[in-house]
Motif scaffolding. Structure first.
Motif, PDB file in Angstrom:
ATOM      1  N   ARG A 108     -18.798 -22.534   4.259  1.00 22.56           N
ATOM      2  CA  ARG A 108     -17.463 -23.085   4.485  1.00 22.56           C
ATOM      3  C   ARG A 108     -16.951 -23.771   3.226  1.00 22.56           C
ATOM      4  NH1 ARG A 108     -16.327 -26.332   9.776  1.00 22.56           N
ATOM      5  NH2 ARG A 108     -16.298 -24.158  10.435  1.00 22.56           N
ATOM      6  N   VAL A 109     -15.779 -23.318   2.783  1.00 20.13           N
ATOM      7  CA  VAL A 109     -15.117 -23.923   1.632  1.00 20.13           C
ATOM      8  C   VAL A 109     -13.881 -24.649   2.142  1.00 20.13           C
ATOM      9  CG1 VAL A 109     -13.877 -23.466  -0.509  1.00 20.13           C
ATOM     10  CG2 VAL A 109     -15.928 -22.151   0.040  1.00 20.13           C
ATOM     11  N   THR A 110     -13.738 -25.912   1.790  1.00 22.52           N
ATOM     12  CA  THR A 110     -12.547 -26.660   2.187  1.00 22.52           C
ATOM     13  C   THR A 110     -11.722 -26.952   0.932  1.00 22.52           C
ATOM     14  OG1 THR A 110     -13.832 -27.671   3.938  1.00 22.52           O
ATOM     15  CG2 THR A 110     -11.710 -28.652   3.467  1.00 22.52           C
ATOM     16  N   LEU A 111     -10.457 -26.556   0.973  1.00 20.04           N
ATOM     17  CA  LEU A 111      -9.592 -26.717  -0.200  1.00 20.04           C
ATOM     18  C   LEU A 111      -8.457 -27.693   0.083  1.00 20.04           C
ATOM     19  CD1 LEU A 111      -9.335 -22.946  -1.211  1.00 20.04           C
ATOM     20  CD2 LEU A 111     -10.732 -24.716  -2.289  1.00 20.04           C
ATOM     21  N   PRO A 112      -8.065 -28.465  -0.921  1.00 18.15           N
ATOM     22  CA  PRO A 112      -7.007 -29.462  -0.702  1.00 18.15           C
ATOM     23  C   PRO A 112      -5.631 -28.809  -0.529  1.00 18.15           C
ATOM     24  CG  PRO A 112      -7.646 -29.405  -3.009  1.00 18.15           C
ATOM     25  CD  PRO A 112      -8.588 -28.481  -2.289  1.00 18.15           C
ATOM     26  N   VAL A 113      -4.876 -29.367   0.401  1.00 17.13           N
ATOM     27  CA  VAL A 113      -3.521 -28.883   0.650  1.00 17.13           C
ATOM     28  C   VAL A 113      -2.612 -29.414  -0.461  1.00 17.13           C
ATOM     29  CG1 VAL A 113      -1.585 -29.075   2.273  1.00 17.13           C
ATOM     30  CG2 VAL A 113      -3.922 -28.767   3.121  1.00 17.13           C
ATOM     31  N   ALA A 114      -1.634 -28.602  -0.888  1.00 19.46           N
ATOM     32  CA  ALA A 114      -0.693 -29.037  -1.931  1.00 19.46           C
ATOM     33  C   ALA A 114       0.175 -30.168  -1.382  1.00 19.46           C
ATOM     34  CB  ALA A 114       0.173 -27.858  -2.362  1.00 19.46           C
ATOM     35  N   PRO A 115       0.662 -31.054  -2.266  1.00 20.17           N
ATOM     36  CA  PRO A 115       1.505 -32.162  -1.784  1.00 20.17           C
ATOM     37  C   PRO A 115       2.730 -31.631  -1.044  1.00 20.17           C
ATOM     38  CG  PRO A 115       1.424 -32.063  -4.204  1.00 20.17           C
ATOM     39  CD  PRO A 115       0.439 -31.077  -3.699  1.00 20.17           C
ATOM     40  N   PRO A 116       3.232 -32.390  -0.060  1.00 17.09           N
ATOM     41  CA  PRO A 116       4.385 -31.915   0.715  1.00 17.09           C
ATOM     42  C   PRO A 116       5.576 -31.675  -0.212  1.00 17.09           C
ATOM     43  CG  PRO A 116       3.868 -34.225   1.212  1.00 17.09           C
ATOM     44  CD  PRO A 116       2.750 -33.699   0.382  1.00 17.09           C
ATOM     45  N   GLY A 117       6.307 -30.635   0.075  1.00 13.63           N
ATOM     46  CA  GLY A 117       7.492 -30.335  -0.730  1.00 13.63           C
ATOM     47  C   GLY A 117       7.198 -29.448  -1.919  1.00 13.63           C
ATOM     48  N   ALA A 118       5.892 -29.149  -2.191  1.00 13.49           N
ATOM     49  CA  ALA A 118       5.540 -28.301  -3.334  1.00 13.49           C
ATOM     50  C   ALA A 118       5.980 -26.857  -3.070  1.00 13.49           C
ATOM     51  CB  ALA A 118       4.037 -28.356  -3.568  1.00 13.49           C
ATOM     52  N   VAL A 119       6.346 -26.170  -4.130  1.00 15.02           N
ATOM     53  CA  VAL A 119       6.689 -24.751  -3.993  1.00 15.02           C
ATOM     54  C   VAL A 119       5.705 -23.922  -4.795  1.00 15.02           C
ATOM     55  CG1 VAL A 119       9.137 -24.949  -3.473  1.00 15.02           C
ATOM     56  CG2 VAL A 119       8.363 -25.067  -5.842  1.00 15.02           C
ATOM     57  N   GLU A 120       5.519 -22.682  -4.359  1.00 10.01           N
ATOM     58  CA  GLU A 120       4.571 -21.807  -5.031  1.00 10.01           C
ATOM     59  C   GLU A 120       4.999 -21.625  -6.481  1.00 10.01           C
ATOM     60  OE1 GLU A 120       2.461 -17.487  -4.293  1.00 10.01           O
ATOM     61  OE2 GLU A 120       4.429 -17.919  -3.451  1.00 10.01           O
ATOM     62  N   ALA A 121       4.025 -21.846  -7.400  1.00 15.82           N
ATOM     63  CA  ALA A 121       4.355 -21.772  -8.824  1.00 15.82           C
ATOM     64  C   ALA A 121       3.763 -20.508  -9.425  1.00 15.82           C
ATOM     65  CB  ALA A 121       3.810 -23.002  -9.542  1.00 15.82           C
ATOM     66  N   PRO A 122       4.510 -19.818 -10.313  1.00 19.27           N
ATOM     67  CA  PRO A 122       3.954 -18.641 -10.967  1.00 19.27           C
ATOM     68  C   PRO A 122       2.966 -19.065 -12.052  1.00 19.27           C
ATOM     69  CG  PRO A 122       6.125 -19.085 -11.829  1.00 19.27           C
ATOM     70  CD  PRO A 122       5.864 -20.124 -10.777  1.00 19.27           C
ATOM     71  N   GLN A 123       2.122 -18.116 -12.482  1.00 16.46           N
ATOM     72  CA  GLN A 123       1.139 -18.430 -13.508  1.00 16.46           C
ATOM     73  C   GLN A 123       1.829 -18.685 -14.843  1.00 16.46           C
ATOM     74  OE1 GLN A 123      -2.021 -15.641 -13.741  1.00 16.46           O
ATOM     75  NE2 GLN A 123      -3.130 -16.798 -15.274  1.00 16.46           N
ATOM     76  N   ALA A 124       1.351 -19.729 -15.546  1.00 16.09           N
ATOM     77  CA  ALA A 124       1.930 -20.052 -16.844  1.00 16.09           C
ATOM     78  C   ALA A 124       1.076 -19.447 -17.958  1.00 16.09           C
ATOM     79  CB  ALA A 124       2.004 -21.566 -17.010  1.00 16.09           C
ATOM     80  N   GLY A 125       1.656 -19.331 -19.151  1.00 15.05           N
ATOM     81  CA  GLY A 125       0.892 -18.888 -20.321  1.00 15.05           C
ATOM     82  C   GLY A 125       0.752 -17.383 -20.384  1.00 15.05           C
ATOM     83  N   PRO A 126       0.123 -16.872 -21.473  1.00  9.40           N
ATOM     84  CA  PRO A 126      -0.004 -15.437 -21.644  1.00  9.40           C
ATOM     85  C   PRO A 126      -0.967 -14.854 -20.612  1.00  9.40           C
ATOM     86  CG  PRO A 126      -1.257 -16.601 -23.317  1.00  9.40           C
ATOM     87  CD  PRO A 126      -0.503 -17.628 -22.560  1.00  9.40           C
ATOM     88  N   ARG A 127      -0.723 -13.606 -20.261  1.00 15.88           N
ATOM     89  CA  ARG A 127      -1.578 -13.018 -19.234  1.00 15.88           C
ATOM     90  C   ARG A 127      -2.835 -12.445 -19.867  1.00 15.88           C
ATOM     91  NH1 ARG A 127       0.446  -7.033 -18.098  1.00 15.88           N
ATOM     92  NH2 ARG A 127       1.226  -6.549 -20.159  1.00 15.88           N
ATOM     93  N   ALA A 128      -3.891 -12.383 -19.086  1.00 13.30           N
ATOM     94  CA  ALA A 128      -5.136 -11.785 -19.551  1.00 13.30           C
ATOM     95  C   ALA A 128      -5.165 -10.327 -19.135  1.00 13.30           C
ATOM     96  CB  ALA A 128      -6.313 -12.519 -18.953  1.00 13.30           C
ATOM     97  N   ILE A 129      -5.492  -9.479 -20.099  1.00 13.85           N
ATOM     98  CA  ILE A 129      -5.578  -8.057 -19.816  1.00 13.85           C
ATOM     99  C   ILE A 129      -7.034  -7.651 -19.897  1.00 13.85           C
ATOM    100  CG2 ILE A 129      -4.994  -5.754 -20.695  1.00 13.85           C
ATOM    101  CD1 ILE A 129      -2.449  -7.132 -21.826  1.00 13.85           C
ATOM    102  N   ALA A 130      -7.418  -6.748 -19.048  1.00 10.23           N
ATOM    103  CA  ALA A 130      -8.754  -6.185 -19.145  1.00 10.23           C
ATOM    104  C   ALA A 130      -9.817  -7.258 -19.066  1.00 10.23           C
ATOM    105  CB  ALA A 130      -8.900  -5.415 -20.467  1.00 10.23           C
ATOM    106  N   GLU A 131      -9.611  -8.145 -18.139  1.00 10.34           N
ATOM    107  CA  GLU A 131     -10.622  -9.167 -17.917  1.00 10.34           C
ATOM    108  C   GLU A 131     -11.858  -8.499 -17.336  1.00 10.34           C
ATOM    109  OE1 GLU A 131     -10.992 -13.665 -16.952  1.00 10.34           O
ATOM    110  OE2 GLU A 131      -9.082 -12.667 -17.101  1.00 10.34           O
ATOM    111  N   GLY A 132     -13.009  -8.801 -17.888  1.00 11.51           N
ATOM    112  CA  GLY A 132     -14.257  -8.205 -17.401  1.00 11.51           C
ATOM    113  C   GLY A 132     -14.467  -8.566 -15.945  1.00 11.51           C
ATOM    114  N   PRO A 133     -15.231  -7.756 -15.227  1.00 17.30           N
ATOM    115  CA  PRO A 133     -15.482  -8.078 -13.823  1.00 17.30           C
ATOM    116  C   PRO A 133     -16.260  -9.386 -13.725  1.00 17.30           C
ATOM    117  CG  PRO A 133     -16.939  -6.322 -14.566  1.00 17.30           C
ATOM    118  CD  PRO A 133     -15.981  -6.569 -15.667  1.00 17.30           C
ATOM    119  N   ARG A 134     -15.939 -10.196 -12.758  1.00 15.86           N
ATOM    120  CA  ARG A 134     -16.637 -11.473 -12.601  1.00 15.86           C
ATOM    121  C   ARG A 134     -17.821 -11.312 -11.684  1.00 15.86           C
ATOM    122  NH1 ARG A 134     -14.298 -16.040 -14.460  1.00 15.86           N
ATOM    123  NH2 ARG A 134     -12.115 -15.932 -15.032  1.00 15.86           N
TER     124      ARG A 134
END
Lengths: 400, 124
Positions: A374-400
Motif C-alpha cells: 500500500r502506497v499512500t500519497l499526499p493530496v494536492a492543496p485545495p484549489g490546485a490545478v493540474e500542471a504540465p511538465q516543466a523544462g526540456p523533455r527527455a527522449i529515449a529514456e532507458g527502461p527503468r
C-alpha cells in the motif's frame, strides 16, 4: 563545633568525676578519723561536728556531681545530634555539587547517542566528576573523528557509484546498440544466432535496470535524490501503468485488473517517479506470482491521502522476511529469485521515493494467500490545478 | 536529403549512431568533439545540417559549449543532447540554451528516431 564541645565536655566530666571521687575519699577519711576520735572519747563534741559536716559535704558533692552528669549528658547528646545534622548537610552539599555535572554528563551522553558528535561537557564540579567529564570529552572527540572519516568514505563511495554508473552507460549503449543492429537484420540470422542476441539484449536490460537502481540509491544516500512534485491526476497515470504491465502479465496468463475510485483528488507528486514505484510493485507481483495468478491495482481516497494498493494472490512473504523487505539487496526466496529478474533494490528505492513525496509505503502479507503493498500519497492543496511538465523533455529514456 | 550532424568522442558510439541514422535514410556527418562542430557549422548558411545530435561531455569542447557558441552566433538549427546521465534534470543541464531534448544512454533508438523525424520535419 558542638561535637568538639561535646568531646571537651566529656573530658571535663571525666576530670570532674576524678575530683569528686577524691573529695568523697577525703571526706570519708576525715569522717573515719573523727569517728575514731569520737570512739576514743577525745574531743567528742568536735568529732561529732566533723562527722556531721563531712556527711553534709558528701551530700552536696553527690548533688553537684549528678547535676554535672546531667549537664554533660545534655552536652554530649546535643553534640552528637549537631554532628549528625552537620554530616547530613555536608553529604547533601556533596550530592548537590556532583548532581549538576552528572546531569550535564547524562544530557551530553544522550545527545551523543542521538548522533550529535560535536557534543562536549563543561569539565567542573568535584574532581571525580571532572575526571569523568574529561574522559567523556576525549571519547566524544574520538567518535567525532571516526564519524568524519566514515562520512568522507561514504561520500567517496557515493561519488564512485555515481561516476561508475555514468561511465558504464557508454559501453552499455554500444553493446545494446550493436545487438539491436544485428536484430534489425534478423531474417539473415540463424535461429541460434537470434536466441544468442536475445540473451545479450535481455542482459543489457537487466544491467540498465541495475545501473538505474544503483544510481537512484547512491543519489538517495548522498541526499541528491530529488523530486519535483506537482498537482497530478492519478487515474490516467494508473491506467497507463496497467497498460504497460499488461504485456508481461498476459504472457504468464495472469489477470491484471484495476479498481480506481472515480473522482480521485489531484495528488502532489512527480508522475514519472510514481510510475516508477508502481511499475516496480506490479513487476514484483508479476514475477513472484505463479502463472494464472491474479494481480489487482486499486486506488481510493483515505484520511491520510490517496491509497494505492497492489494486491496479488501469490506465495506471500514469510514474517521473518517482512521486516527486511524494504532494505536493499533483500529479495524473496533463493529458489524463487532464480527465475525472478529483479535487482533487490526496487523496494528500497520505492520506499525512498515515496517518503520523499511525504507519503508512506507498507506491506501486508500472508504465506499462501498473497501480498498487498500500500502506497499512500499526499493530496494536492485545495484549489490546485493540474500542471504540465516543466523544462526540456527527455527522449529515449532507458527502461527503468 | 535531410542531414544530421553527430558528435561523440567515442568512435563506437559514433559508428552506431551513424549506422542507425543512415539505415533510417538520413545523411550523416560526424565530428569527434565540440571544436569540430563549431568549425563545421556556419550559422546562417543554407547548406548546414538540419539537426545536431551532440554528446554532452567531450574533450576539448563539450556539446553544450559548442551549442552555446553556435546559438550566440545566431544558429537556429534544432539540437538534441546525448547524455550519460539518467535524468536530464541533473545533468549539467543549462536552462538558457535552446535544446530540443535530451537523449539518455543507453539510447532507445525507436524513440530517438521518432524525435529526429519530428524535429527534421519541422525544419524541412
Amino acid at each position: 563545633m558542638l561535637t568538639a564541645a561535646a568531646v571537651i565536655g566529656v573530658g571535663h566530666f571525666i576530670a570532674q568525676r576524678q575530683d569528686y571521687e577524691n573529695s568523697i575519699e577525703r571526706s570519708y577519711q576525715a569522717e573515719m578519723a573523727a569517728r575514731v576520735e569520737f570512739a576514743e572519747g577525745n574531743r567528742a563534741g568536735a568529732a561529732r561536728r566533723t562527722i556531721a559536716r563531712e556527711e553534709a559535704n558528701r551530700a552536696e558533692l553527690r548533688n553537684s556531681i549528678s547535676e554535672d552528669t546531667r549537664n554533660t549528658a545534655i552536652l554530649v547528646g546535643g553534640g552528637l545530634l549537631a554532628g549528625l545534622i552537620g554530616a547530613l548537610l555536608l553529604f547533601a552539599g556533596l550530592i548537590a555539587s556532583m548532581r549538576r555535572p552528572l546531569e550535564a554528563l547524562v544530557d551530553a551522553a544522550g545527545r551523543l547517542a542521538a548522533g550529535d558528535r560535536s557534543t562536549r561537557v563543561e569539565v567542573g564540579g568535584p574532581s571525580e566528576t571532572a575526571t569523568l567529564g574529561k574522559a567523556f570529552n576525549e571519547m566524544a572527540t574520538e567518535l567525532e573523528l571516526e564519524a568524519s572519516e566514515r562520512d568522507q568514505l561514504d561520500r567517496m563511495k557515493d561519488e564512485f557509484v555515481l561516476t561508475a554508473s555514468h561511465e558504464l552507460r557508454s559501453p552499455l549503449t554500444s553493446v545494446q546498440g550493436f545487438a539491436e543492429l544485428l536484430m534489425l537484420d534478423r531474417d539473415s540470422l540463424t535461429q541460434r544466432q537470434v536466441e544468442t542476441v536475445e540473451i545479450i539484449l535481455d542482459n543489457c536490460r537487466h544491467l540498465v535496470r541495475l545501473l538505474n537502481d544503483l544510481l537512484d540509491l547512491a543519489r538517495s544516500d548522498a541526499g541528491r535524490l530529488t523530486i519535483r512534485p506537482r498537482p497530478t491526476r492519478l487515474t490516467p497515470l494508473l491506467e497507463d501503468v496497467v497498460r504497460t504491465m499488461r504485456a508481461q502479465t498476459d504472457k504468464s496468463e495472469q489477470t491484471l485488473t484495476e479498481n480506481i475510485e472515480p473522482d480521485l483528488p489531484l495528488v502532489e507528486v512527480e508522475p514519472d517517479r510514481i510510475r516508477q514505484i508502481l511499475l516496480n510493485l506490479l513487476t514484483n507481483a508479476h514475477e513472484y506470482s505463479p502463472e494464472r495468478a491474479s494481480i489487482q491495482l486499486t486506488a481510493r481516497v483515505a484520511d491520510t491521502g490517496v491509497e494505492i494498493d497492489v494486491i496479488d494472490n501469490g506465495p506471500g512473504i514469510p514474517p521473518a522476511q517482512m521486516e527486511h523487505i524494504f532494505e536493499r539487496f533483500v529479495r524473496g526466496d533463493a529458489g524463487m529469485t532464480q527465475r525472478v529478474g529483479g535487482t533487490g533494490l526496487g523496494l528500497a528505492i520505492s520506499k525512498s521515493l515515496v517518503e520523499l513525496h511525504g507519503g508512506t509505503i507498507a506491506v501486508d502479507s500472508e504465506v499462501g494467500r498473497g501480498s498487498t503493498f500500500r502506497v499512500t500519497l499526499p493530496v494536492a492543496p485545495p484549489g490546485a490545478v493540474e500542471a504540465p511538465q516543466a523544462g526540456p523533455r527527455a527522449i529515449a529514456e532507458g527502461p527503468r | 536529403m535531410t542531414t544530421v550532424l553527430v558528435a561523440d568522442d567515442s568512435e563506437t558510439i559514433l559508428l552506431l549512431l551513424r549506422t542507425r541514422l543512415e539505415l533510417a535514410g538520413y545523411e550523416v556527418q560526424t565530428a569527434a568533439d565540440g571544436q569540430e562542430v563549431t568549425e563545421r557549422v556556419v550559422p546562417g548558411s543554407s547548406d548546414g545540417p538540419d539537426l545536431l545530435l551532440l554528446d554532452a561531455m567531450m574533450p576539448r569542447k563539450s556539446g553544450i559549449e559548442a551549442l552555446r557558441e553556435l546559438r550566440a552566433a545566431g544558429l537556429e538549427t534544432p539540437a538534441l543532447i546525448v547524455s550519460a546521465h539518467q535524468d536530464p534534470r541533473d545533468a549539467d543541464a543549462p536552462t538558457d540554451l535552446e535544446i530540443s531534448g535530451y537523449v539518455t544512454k543507453p539510447i532507445d533508438f525507436d524513440q530517438l528516431l521518432d524525435a529526429v523525424a519530428e524535429l527534421t520535419a519541422k525544419a524541412a
